[in-house]
Write an enzyme that holds these catalytic residues in place. Sequence first.
Site, PDB file in Angstrom:
ATOM      1  N   LYS A 178       0.873  -1.262  -0.015  1.00  0.00           N
ATOM      2  CA  LYS A 178       0.060   0.075  -0.025  1.00  0.00           C
ATOM      3  C   LYS A 178       0.722   1.213  -0.001  1.00  0.00           C
ATOM      4  O   LYS A 178       2.043   1.174   0.560  1.00  0.00           O
ATOM      5  CB  LYS A 178      -0.702  -0.105   1.397  1.00  0.00           C
ATOM      6  CG  LYS A 178      -2.130   1.050   1.277  1.00  0.00           C
ATOM      7  CD  LYS A 178      -3.191   0.469   0.086  1.00  0.00           C
ATOM      8  CE  LYS A 178      -4.421   0.490   0.385  1.00  0.00           C
ATOM      9  NZ  LYS A 178      -5.224  -0.424  -0.155  1.00  0.00           N
TER      10      LYS A 178
HETATM   11  N1  GLU Z   1      -6.939  -0.289  -3.213  1.00  0.00           N
HETATM   12  C1  GLU Z   1      -7.777  -1.485  -3.521  1.00  0.00           C
HETATM   13  C2  GLU Z   1      -7.694  -2.435  -2.445  1.00  0.00           C
HETATM   14  O1  GLU Z   1      -7.603  -1.661  -1.346  1.00  0.00           O
HETATM   15  C3  GLU Z   1      -7.398  -2.177  -4.732  1.00  0.00           C
HETATM   16  C4  GLU Z   1      -5.898  -2.718  -4.707  1.00  0.00           C
HETATM   17  C5  GLU Z   1      -5.325  -3.297  -6.193  1.00  0.00           C
HETATM   18  O2  GLU Z   1      -6.098  -3.494  -7.141  1.00  0.00           O
HETATM   19  O3  GLU Z   1      -4.234  -3.584  -6.276  1.00  0.00           O
HETATM   20  O4  GLU Z   1      -7.903  -3.593  -2.504  1.00  0.00           O
END
Ligand code: GLU
Length: 420
Positions: free
Chosen positions: A109
């Site tokens: 993240k």
């Molecule tokens: N931000 C999204 C999540 O929290 C998607 C992450 C992604 O597609 O890699 O799952």
Amino acid sequence: MKQQLLSSPVFQMAVEQFERVADFLELDEEIRERTKWPKRIISFSMPVRLDNGKIEVFTGHRVQHHLSRGPVKGGLRFHPHVDVGEVGALAMWMNWKCALMELPFGGGKGGITCNPREMSQGELERLTRRFASEIAPFIGPEIDVMAPDIGTNEQTMAWILDVYSTQKGHLVPSVITGKPVALQGSKGRTEATGHGVAFLASRALSKIGANPQEANAVIQGFGNVGFYAAKTLHSYGVRISGVSDITGAIWSDEGLDPDEVQKHVKNTGGVKGFKGSQPVDPELLLIQECDILIPAALERVIHKDNAPLLKCKILAEGANGPTTPEADLIIEKRNDIFLIPDILCNAGGVTVSYFEWVQNLQRFSWSRHEVLSKLETRLQKAFDKVLNFAKYRKCSHRIAALSLGIKEVADVKQQRGLFP
Ligand code: GLU
């Protein structure tokens, strides 16, 4: 690193959940520690020229929570509350999510502390490009693949793709997901998270013997996830009774049309004042009587004070970490709420991101129908896995989902052994 992470309440919450599950799984101390802490934290200071001519130094982070099962995968968030602990917690949840969904990824993240609502397109582009060039040495299709999250979108991904590809000297579509379809993004990715939330909520309705045509939903947060969850539920015949965003909360006994609300948001900047709706206190929105409650914004909105007051039958967690561990215990005891835990409920986004990465690596593209039906198959499988685990191990859906994810990661660490 440990102290820095632990100073954040969101990270503490992720650790508390982890420890509870590690006890439940009787993970031994050594593997527990290896599984808990992230592999890398990378923090950046990024000077950016604002439209007024001044320079502002922004802070950003990327946390990579293990590369043991493949490249790390997860979104990039632009929000004023971003700090390294929050990003660390979100990376950890991504790790369990990818493992639960059987995707060949670890968790990642990123976040930049900024307020995108108050920044111009030009400022956002300069900030994103600066971040992309700082992070370029630490990402790649086999290392770390970013995607959108709160405050970012396909345009943000296109800028990152552009910076990375320019550095490499050729287009590298598989370095990022959630990019525009014209740049080899996947059809169905934009709506994937919300579609998945709605699909699983409809599975839960059938488990409790309720009919979508007679059910209603309340949605906290009307960003990408909240909007597409509302739109898909609406298409199933579910009445959308209330929605909220940063500008306020609205209610309608007859039901809201998500597309109309979305038009209003585009014109006015928020849901507040939507024609034919009544204003409600956003805090009270969460405790209105409804069949499906979807928190689809930030962490820790369901806590020990409002958990006893919830009047929903299904709690479908579109957001990451919306329920605190204290609230979890209350919900478990109440035993009248069907919980679809975050790492399952919102896994549609990362699952279609995985499809996007696969399509890019194969130089091939699938139709929207193909993407969404493959997504539903995967979500149904994970849903059944979680429900079966909870039944046989006599635990909550949260513990079941986390156990399945955490066990997978811990097993891989054990199998790979220790290097050197
Ligand atoms: N931000 C999204 C999540 O929290 C998607 C992450 C992604 O597609 O890699 O799952």
